[in-house]
Design a protein around this motif. Structure first.
Motif, PDB file in Angstrom:
ATOM      1  N   LYS A  63       0.491  -1.036   0.026  1.00 19.11           N
ATOM      2  CA  LYS A  63       0.272  -0.162  -0.088  1.00 19.11           C
ATOM      3  C   LYS A  63       0.739   1.156   0.017  1.00 19.11           C
ATOM      4  CE  LYS A  63      -4.191   0.408   2.248  1.00 19.11           C
ATOM      5  NZ  LYS A  63      -4.722   0.085   0.804  1.00 19.11           N
ATOM      6  N   VAL A  64       2.077   1.469   0.726  1.00 18.92           N
ATOM      7  CA  VAL A  64       2.886   1.864   0.810  1.00 18.92           C
ATOM      8  C   VAL A  64       3.083   2.554  -0.569  1.00 18.92           C
ATOM      9  CG1 VAL A  64       5.047   2.994   1.217  1.00 18.92           C
ATOM     10  CG2 VAL A  64       3.510   1.578   3.366  1.00 18.92           C
ATOM     11  N   TYR A 185       3.146  -3.459   8.917  1.00 16.32           N
ATOM     12  CA  TYR A 185       2.812  -2.090   8.320  1.00 16.32           C
ATOM     13  C   TYR A 185       1.399  -1.785   8.406  1.00 16.32           C
ATOM     14  CZ  TYR A 185       7.202  -1.694   6.188  1.00 16.32           C
ATOM     15  OH  TYR A 185       9.040  -1.635   5.891  1.00 16.32           O
ATOM     16  N   SER A 186       0.364  -2.933   8.862  1.00 16.07           N
ATOM     17  CA  SER A 186      -0.565  -2.220   9.061  1.00 16.07           C
ATOM     18  C   SER A 186      -0.636  -1.218  10.546  1.00 16.07           C
ATOM     19  CB  SER A 186      -1.478  -3.571   9.578  1.00 16.07           C
ATOM     20  OG  SER A 186      -1.719  -3.936   8.642  1.00 16.07           O
ATOM     21  N   ARG A 189       1.225   2.050   9.322  1.00 14.33           N
ATOM     22  CA  ARG A 189       0.220   2.466   8.584  1.00 14.33           C
ATOM     23  C   ARG A 189      -0.835   3.313   9.747  1.00 14.33           C
ATOM     24  NH1 ARG A 189      -3.085   0.893   5.401  1.00 14.33           N
ATOM     25  NH2 ARG A 189      -2.723  -1.166   5.821  1.00 14.33           N
ATOM     26  N   GLU A 193      -1.380   7.410  10.528  1.00 12.43           N
ATOM     27  CA  GLU A 193      -2.945   7.861  10.523  1.00 12.43           C
ATOM     28  C   GLU A 193      -2.854   8.561  11.357  1.00 12.43           C
ATOM     29  OE1 GLU A 193      -7.280   7.075   9.935  1.00 12.43           O
ATOM     30  OE2 GLU A 193      -5.430   4.805   8.782  1.00 12.43           O
ATOM     31  N   TYR A 199       3.398   9.689   3.569  1.00 15.50           N
ATOM     32  CA  TYR A 199       4.449   9.422   3.707  1.00 15.50           C
ATOM     33  C   TYR A 199       5.488  10.351   2.631  1.00 15.50           C
ATOM     34  CZ  TYR A 199       1.611   5.314   4.036  1.00 15.50           C
ATOM     35  OH  TYR A 199       0.904   4.294   4.026  1.00 15.50           O
ATOM     36  N   TRP A 211       8.450   7.726   2.927  1.00 10.20           N
ATOM     37  CA  TRP A 211       8.124   6.548   2.121  1.00 10.20           C
ATOM     38  C   TRP A 211       8.848   5.867   1.854  1.00 10.20           C
ATOM     39  CZ3 TRP A 211      10.534   6.234  -2.084  1.00 10.20           C
ATOM     40  CH2 TRP A 211      11.389   7.474  -2.385  1.00 10.20           C
TER      41      TRP A 211
END
Length: 331
Positions: A63-64, A185-186, A189, A193, A199, A211
């Motif tokens: 997703k990144v 990574y969940s 993120r 958020e 990023y 990023w």
């Protein structure tokens, strides 16, 4: 007139991508027969070969990559997650296959992904033997793709590493990670958020944009493990992925042994303290989610430990094996 292309599947573009892969693979791995329905390879040089296989993906790290339009590193991650699992068994990676699924085939994006896969195969000393690219309009949103990998390896029957020989007095050799690798990574993120971090934001203490920190490829340990196998007796290997050190190291411990890990010995990688502070994440949760700077743990007899350190100069003393209830203690 309705065509497959009008329904969202461009066969001509898919064929162009296959042609691109064929040319790359033929040049990189010297494979004449590639691109049929299946690939076959002779097994040479083994007396009693044992076959090992793995499958894994990259997770929400994708997703990144898709959010910032950087696609040339996640292919390395895909190979790394598979070959690093495989080498814990004592097997050498032999062949790798990939599966790419997307709603609409973006040729330039897929070429970047494939370049990363080929680079990962080169680093992991494994042949890219084939794969599948599935174009599924209506299933994946535009700009979204998913990756899965499959690896097969071989070793002699008497060279399989099981962990059964691990005993009190053995030592833990740590191999440093390159960063977050492809796990957690969940949580990352979610933390970003909650703090309204983009990023594209620059992280002063890390000297990079967010990023750039998150897309550092997973380190591949094939060369280091091969070097160790040739020179010392390895009793166990743990690849530190989801679940961190506690959940992965315990998988190779025999009953009646406990592993003690000294966190002060782990080389400090500032990416972990950065995300911990940003999200106010408890230390226990950090160790159960991230590798915390340790990508691979090798268990050796203490008499072989110094030799192993000389072979891999960046390796470090991480801890020891004691008698006791099967568990991993981090001190």
């Amino acid at each position: 007139m309705v065509t497959y292309r009008s329904a969202g599947v461009d066969i001509d573009k898919a064929n162009e991508f296959v042609k691109f892969i064929k040319e790359k693979v033929k040049k990189e791995f010297n494979l004449e027969e590639f691109g049929g329905f299946a690939s076959g390879f002779p097994i040479k040089g083994y007396k009693k070969p044992i076959l090992f296989s793995t499958t894994d993906g990259v997770g929400t790290k994708l997703k990144v990559a898709q959010a910032v339009g950087v696609h040339n590193t996640v292919g390395i991650d895909l190979v790394a997650m598979n070959v690093n699992d495989l080498i814990t068994t004592g097997a050498d990676p032999f062949i790798f296959l990939d599966y790419i699924a997307t709603g609409k085939l973006d040729l330039e994006v897929m070429k970047q992904v494939m370049e990363g896969i080929i680079k990962g195969c080169r680093e992991g000393e494994v042949i890219l033997a084939g794969g599948e690219t599935a174009e599924m309009p209506g299933f994946y949103p535009e700009g979204v793709y998913d990756l899965a990998g499959f690896c097969v390896g071989l070793c002699e029957e008497d060279e399989v590493i099981t962990g059964k020989e691990i005993k009190p007095g053995d030592l833990l050799l740590g191999l440093p990670s390159s960063g977050f690798h492809s796990n957690g990574y969940s949580l990352i993120r979610k933390v970003l958020e909650m703090n309204n971090v983009s990023y594209e934001d620059y992280v002063e203490e890390l000297g990079k944009k967010v990023w750039e920190v998150l897309l550092v490829p997973t380190r591949i340990y094939v060369k280091e493990i091969k070097k160790l196998k040739k020179n010392v007796k390895i009793k166990g290997i743990a690849h530190i992925t989801g679940g961190g050190i506690p959940e992965n190291l315990i998988r190779i411990l025999p009953e009646g042994t406990k592993a003690v890990v000294y966190k002060k010995n782990i080389p400090q990688n500032p990416v972990f303290s950065w995300i911990q502070r940003l999200g106010n994440v408890e230390e226990r949760e950090m160790f159960r989610t991230f590798n915390m700077g340790v990508g691979m743990i090798v268990i050796l007899d203490k008499e072989e430990f110094d030799k192993a350190r000389e072979l891999i100069p960046e390796s470090f003393y991480l801890g020891e094996i004691l008698a006791g209830r099967k568990e991993v203690e981090i001190l």
